[in-house]
Write a protein that holds these residues in place. Structure first.
Motif, short mmCIF file in Angstrom:
data_model
loop_
_atom_site.label_atom_id
_atom_site.label_comp_id
_atom_site.label_asym_id
_atom_site.label_seq_id
_atom_site.Cartn_x
_atom_site.Cartn_y
_atom_site.Cartn_z
N THR A 50 -42.13 20.30 -95.92
CA THR A 50 -41.87 20.52 -97.36
C THR A 50 -43.15 20.60 -98.51
O THR A 50 -43.84 19.75 -97.90
N GLN A 51 -42.94 21.31 -99.45
CA GLN A 51 -44.15 21.73 -100.23
C GLN A 51 -43.59 21.34 -101.64
O GLN A 51 -42.45 21.71 -102.20
N SER A 52 -44.72 20.72 -102.50
CA SER A 52 -44.39 20.48 -103.91
C SER A 52 -45.54 20.74 -104.91
O SER A 52 -46.61 20.24 -104.30
N PRO A 53 -45.37 21.23 -105.98
CA PRO A 53 -44.16 21.84 -106.51
C PRO A 53 -43.90 23.22 -105.88
O PRO A 53 -44.84 23.79 -105.10
N SER A 69 -48.87 19.39 -102.93
CA SER A 69 -48.52 18.37 -101.87
C SER A 69 -47.75 19.13 -100.85
O SER A 69 -47.13 19.96 -100.83
N CYS A 70 -48.00 18.49 -99.65
CA CYS A 70 -47.38 18.93 -98.23
C CYS A 70 -47.01 17.70 -97.41
O CYS A 70 -47.50 16.62 -97.45
N ASN A 71 -45.57 17.49 -97.20
CA ASN A 71 -45.03 16.65 -96.28
C ASN A 71 -44.20 17.06 -95.08
O ASN A 71 -43.72 18.17 -95.08
N GLN A 72 -44.89 16.40 -93.90
CA GLN A 72 -44.02 16.89 -92.58
C GLN A 72 -43.31 15.47 -91.86
O GLN A 72 -44.01 14.66 -92.14
N PHE A 81 -44.32 26.28 -90.88
CA PHE A 81 -44.79 26.47 -92.02
C PHE A 81 -43.87 25.87 -93.09
O PHE A 81 -42.58 25.85 -92.88
N GLY A 82 -44.25 25.47 -94.47
CA GLY A 82 -43.32 24.98 -95.40
C GLY A 82 -42.90 26.33 -96.26
O GLY A 82 -43.42 27.47 -95.86
#
Lengths: 111, 114
Positions: free
Chosen positions: B5-8, B22-25, B105-106
């Motif tokens: 997931t990526q934000s924003p 930001s990136c979260n896996q 990939f996000g």
């Protein structure tokens, strides 16, 4: 650049037809991956073919790799409208992280 | 299934401002990557990481920093954003050594720098 002469290519076909897209690369690679990217989404891997393989199949997909000519192809049989996307080939090797992507082929499948 | 997931998802920034993507896996993958995607250039690698605490330069690192504070999180930092950094940014994760396996990939972050 890792890639030979390549622009973003565009193909328009009708549902049910088969399509083949090609890519060529310049430098040594141990693996070629094919990714599909639908509009507004991130790329998603379709198939991975290693340098010791000449062909790989997955469902309606068939990838080939010719290391002597440094080229790879992806074929889709019996296309569906949901196959509409941009298709990328990407190479990797033992000496670097990350993937090197080509510019892609935009495939539009019409019902 | 791998989840990145990526934000924003969308960001408008001013020239000279600081931007953090930001990136979260949630897959416990060791390797994480940041790419940018521009028309005519395809996807290009900016930074990557082998694990928490590690960051490495990719093909186009100038103007970008990266931070990997944990296995799950990988950030891309633009200290002084410029209009040329307007692009779509993708984070990816993978677990095979030396680029031999699938990258997940996000959904991307669309950045506009005015």
């Amino acid at each position: 650049s890792q890639w030979g002469e390549e622009n973003l290519q565009a193909l328009s076909i009708q549902e049910g037809e088969d399509v083949t897209m090609n890519c060529s690369y310049k430098t040594y690679t141990t693996v070629v991956q094919w990714y599909r990217q639908k509009s507004g989404k991130g790329p998603a891997q379709l198939i991975l073919i290693r340098s010791n393989e000449r062909e790989k199949r997955s469902g309606r997909l068939r990838a080939t790799l010719d290391t002597s000519s440094q080229s790879s192809s992806l074929s889709i049989t019996g296309t569906l409208a949901t196959d509409t996307a941009v298709y990328f080939c990407a190479t990797g090797n033992n000496y670097a992280q990350g993937l090197t992507f080509g510019l892609g082929t935009r495939v539009s499948v019409f019902p | 299934e791998a989840a990145v997931t990526q934000s924003p998802r969308n960001k408008v920034a001013v020239t000279g401002g600081k931007v953090t993507l930001s990136c979260n896996q949630t897959n416990n993958h060791n390797n994480m990557y940041w790419y940018r995607q521009d028309t005519g250039h395809g996807l290009r690698l900016i930074h990557y990481s082998y694990g928490a605490g590690s960051t490495e330069k990719g093909d186009i690192p100038d103007g970008y920093k990266a931070s990997r504070p944990s296995q799950e999180n990988f950030s891309l930092i633009l200290e002084l954003a410029t209009p040329s950094q307007t692009s779509v940014y993708f984070c990816a994760s993978g677990d095979a050594p030396l680029n031999q396996d699938t990258q997940y990939f996000g959904p991307g972050t669309r950045l506009l720098v005015l």
